[in-house]
Design an enzyme around this catalytic site. Structure first.
Site, PDB file in Angstrom:
ATOM      1  N   GLU A 148     -61.626  26.728  20.918  1.00  0.00           N
ATOM      2  CA  GLU A 148     -61.147  27.563  19.814  1.00  0.00           C
ATOM      3  C   GLU A 148     -59.996  26.834  19.137  1.00  0.00           C
ATOM      4  O   GLU A 148     -59.257  26.079  19.771  1.00  0.00           O
ATOM      5  CB  GLU A 148     -60.667  28.884  20.410  1.00  0.00           C
ATOM      6  CG  GLU A 148     -60.017  29.869  19.449  1.00  0.00           C
ATOM      7  CD  GLU A 148     -59.413  31.061  20.189  1.00  0.00           C
ATOM      8  OE1 GLU A 148     -59.304  32.124  19.574  1.00  0.00           O
ATOM      9  OE2 GLU A 148     -59.059  30.928  21.383  1.00  0.00           O
ATOM     10  N   LYS A 188     -65.429  35.602  16.008  1.00  0.00           N
ATOM     11  CA  LYS A 188     -64.880  36.253  17.196  1.00  0.00           C
ATOM     12  C   LYS A 188     -64.820  37.769  17.024  1.00  0.00           C
ATOM     13  O   LYS A 188     -64.222  38.273  16.063  1.00  0.00           O
ATOM     14  CB  LYS A 188     -63.483  35.684  17.467  1.00  0.00           C
ATOM     15  CG  LYS A 188     -62.809  36.191  18.732  1.00  0.00           C
ATOM     16  CD  LYS A 188     -61.450  35.507  18.871  1.00  0.00           C
ATOM     17  CE  LYS A 188     -60.727  35.899  20.143  1.00  0.00           C
ATOM     18  NZ  LYS A 188     -59.404  35.234  20.224  1.00  0.00           N
ATOM     19  N   CYS A 235     -62.687  32.968  23.529  1.00  0.00           N
ATOM     20  CA  CYS A 235     -61.446  33.328  24.194  1.00  0.00           C
ATOM     21  C   CYS A 235     -61.417  34.764  24.727  1.00  0.00           C
ATOM     22  O   CYS A 235     -62.057  35.062  25.727  1.00  0.00           O
ATOM     23  CB  CYS A 235     -60.273  33.058  23.247  1.00  0.00           C
ATOM     24  SG  CYS A 235     -58.685  32.802  24.104  1.00  0.00           S
TER      25      CYS A 235
END
Length: 270
Positions: free
Chosen positions: A40, A112, A148
């Site tokens: 990321e 995300k 993440c």
């Protein structure tokens, strides 16, 4: 299928980060990898402004990643930032935290879904959330994408597996703190067992190992990228420093795990 995880430490400058990406991608190709995963925020490290560098998937940064993937004939998965859409599609001063996946026969992107509003950081202040799981096919395998904080939400990984994923990729810039590296590895193992998929968890290296001071509460990486088997065994792991690891993914291992542990077949909607 041979894959690589590139645990780099990105900085502020986009051009420098592209050079770093290209260098790691070349090393991955030279090592026989067909796919290389980057963290990321490869485009620009957290702790720096994002809105001024966000660009569409056909912009210059992503286009250069695409050129590198084409030249090396390798699939690249890397974290970047694209413009936020806003509720009316006109933009709202925010960005999207995006993974681009590009290379031979592959062109996909994932925004995300779960934003990191935890441990004193508020990602939602500057980032719009995505809404849809994304998978792609490469090397005879289906890969699911996650970023993440997504790793704390099992439903996304199950959704990817239901869509056919035998491998879940997690690109991260994990926040530091007591026990955080241990949580990262524990969660990667749990998501593998939840879904009987390989998990490729690639994080930013710890900037402190390169003499870089942390920037406030921004999550800038702890390292410890791991490849986890479908039954939760850590197959390969890096430490906190920047580095590159390789692993072999055999679809027969997934098939065998799903015979022994049919959690996807046994699951019930609740």
């Amino acid at each position: 299928m041979r894959i690589a995880l590139a645990q780099l430490i990105s900085g502020r400058e986009l051009a420098d980060n592209l050079l770093l990406l290209e260098a790691y991608a070349r090393r991955a190709k030279e090592g026989g990898a067909e796919l290389v995963v980057f963290p990321e925020a490869t485009m620009r490290a957290f702790g720096n402004s994002l809105i001024d560098i966000a660009e569409p998937l056909d912009g210059p940064w992503a286009s250069r990643v695409r050129e590198i993937a084409k030249e090396l004939e390798i699939v690249i998965v890397a974290g970047m930032f694209t413009p936020g859409l806003g509720s009316d599609g006109s933009g709202n001063g925010k960005v999207r935290n995006t993974l681009i996946a590009t290379g031979p026969g592959v062109e996909a992107s994932y925004d995300k879904i779960h934003l990191f509003d935890a441990f004193g950081f508020a990602e939602s202040d500057t980032v719009d959330a995505g809404t849809e799981p994304v998978t792609f096919d490469a090397g005879g395998l289906t890969f699911g994408l996650a970023t993440c904080y997504d790793i704390r939400f099992p439903a996304l990984f199950t959704a990817n597996a239901v869509r056919g994923a035998a491998v879940n990729i997690v690109s991260a810039s994990w926040g530091s703190g007591p026990g955080k590296a241990e949580q990262w590895k524990l969660l990667a193992r749990a998501r593998a067992i939840d879904t009987t998929t390989f998990v490729l968890a690639c994080g930013q290296g710890d900037p402190a190992t390169a003499g870089i001071e942390p920037k406030g509460a921004a999550p800038t990486g702890v390292g410890h990228s791991v490849v986890v088997s479908p039954l939760g065994t850590v197959l390969e792991e890096l430490d906190a420093e920047a580095g590159l690891l390789f692993a072999e993914l055999d679809p027969a291992v997934v098939d065998d795990a799903r015979l022994k542990l049919p959690v996807l077949a046994n699951r019930r909607e609740i």
